[in-house]
Scaffold this motif. Structure first.
Motif, PDB file in Angstrom:
ATOM      1  N   SER A  10      10.092   2.228 -15.997  1.00 46.71           N
ATOM      2  CA  SER A  10      10.936   3.137 -16.042  1.00 46.71           C
ATOM      3  C   SER A  10      11.370   3.522 -17.652  1.00 46.71           C
ATOM      4  O   SER A  10      11.781   4.477 -17.891  1.00 46.71           O
ATOM      5  CB  SER A  10      12.241   2.859 -15.514  1.00 46.71           C
TER       6      SER A  10
ATOM      7  N   ASP B 137      -0.793   0.553 -13.941  1.00 50.98           N
ATOM      8  CA  ASP B 137      -1.297   1.701 -14.236  1.00 50.98           C
ATOM      9  C   ASP B 137      -2.117   2.672 -13.242  1.00 50.98           C
ATOM     10  O   ASP B 137      -1.879   3.833 -13.167  1.00 50.98           O
ATOM     11  CB  ASP B 137      -2.074   1.657 -15.547  1.00 50.98           C
TER      12      ASP B 137
ATOM     13  N   GLU C 146       8.918   3.786 -19.845  1.00 45.45           N
ATOM     14  CA  GLU C 146       7.813   4.600 -20.286  1.00 45.45           C
ATOM     15  C   GLU C 146       7.789   6.035 -19.752  1.00 45.45           C
ATOM     16  O   GLU C 146       7.141   6.673 -19.975  1.00 45.45           O
ATOM     17  CB  GLU C 146       6.732   3.673 -20.096  1.00 45.45           C
ATOM     18  N   HIS C 147       8.325   6.252 -18.404  1.00 46.20           N
ATOM     19  CA  HIS C 147       8.198   7.313 -17.474  1.00 46.20           C
ATOM     20  C   HIS C 147       9.399   7.751 -16.783  1.00 46.20           C
ATOM     21  O   HIS C 147       9.978   7.282 -15.914  1.00 46.20           O
ATOM     22  CB  HIS C 147       7.459   6.923 -16.384  1.00 46.20           C
TER      23      HIS C 147
ATOM     24  N   THR D 143       1.181   5.931 -12.092  1.00 42.59           N
ATOM     25  CA  THR D 143       0.705   6.908 -13.361  1.00 42.59           C
ATOM     26  C   THR D 143       1.728   8.167 -13.006  1.00 42.59           C
ATOM     27  O   THR D 143       1.466   8.868 -12.316  1.00 42.59           O
ATOM     28  CB  THR D 143      -0.657   7.282 -13.239  1.00 42.59           C
ATOM     29  N   GLY D 144       2.630   8.270 -13.984  1.00 42.66           N
ATOM     30  CA  GLY D 144       3.511   9.014 -14.056  1.00 42.66           C
ATOM     31  C   GLY D 144       4.548   9.437 -12.898  1.00 42.66           C
ATOM     32  O   GLY D 144       5.551  10.222 -13.143  1.00 42.66           O
ATOM     33  N   SER D 145       4.667   8.460 -12.123  1.00 43.46           N
ATOM     34  CA  SER D 145       5.378   8.543 -11.055  1.00 43.46           C
ATOM     35  C   SER D 145       6.189   7.094 -10.857  1.00 43.46           C
ATOM     36  O   SER D 145       5.472   6.354 -10.516  1.00 43.46           O
ATOM     37  CB  SER D 145       5.177   9.100  -9.829  1.00 43.46           C
TER      38      SER D 145
END
Length: 115
Positions: A63, A12, A65-66, A16-18
């Motif tokens: 991947s 995390d 989750e994002h 985060t986000g990428s």
């Protein structure tokens, strides 16, 4: 950031986000593997291969989750192409070693040739 540094940090915190961070870490590890293979340092190649396997497993999980956006997908493609080029060169460098191992294993299959 190299593969061992990546593996020591929580998912995390890093990505985060990428998902690109994973791809970049795998690319760095593949580049380090190629450098080690050029030097004939196969122990390091194997260690880095293990680090890549862990990163790939983490990437698969992350991947889910994002999802990536179009710009990230384009960059991912370029990174993957560089990883594949590194991998091909590593395989070319490893081929003589693999052939030697195969010959030795062929002798091991016949107990009369083991002495």
């Amino acid at each position: 950031m190299n593969a061992p540094e990546i593996l020591g940090q929580p998912d995390d915190e890093l990505f985060t986000g990428s998902l690109l961070g994973y791809y970049e870490a795998i690319e760095t590890a593949s580049h380090d593997m190629l450098s080690a293979a050029r030097k004939g340092d196969w122990d390091t190649v194997v260690k880095l291969e293990g680090a890549c396997a862990v990163l790939i497993a983490q990437l698969k999980h992350a991947s889910e989750e994002h999802p990536m956006g179009p710009n990230e997908l384009a960059l991912k493609t370029r990174i993957m192409q560089r990883i594949l080029v590194n991998d091909a060169e590593i395989r070319n460098l490893a081929e003589p070693w693999i052939n030697d191992l195969s010959r030795m294993m062929g002798n091991a299959a016949d107990p009369t040739k083991m002495h």
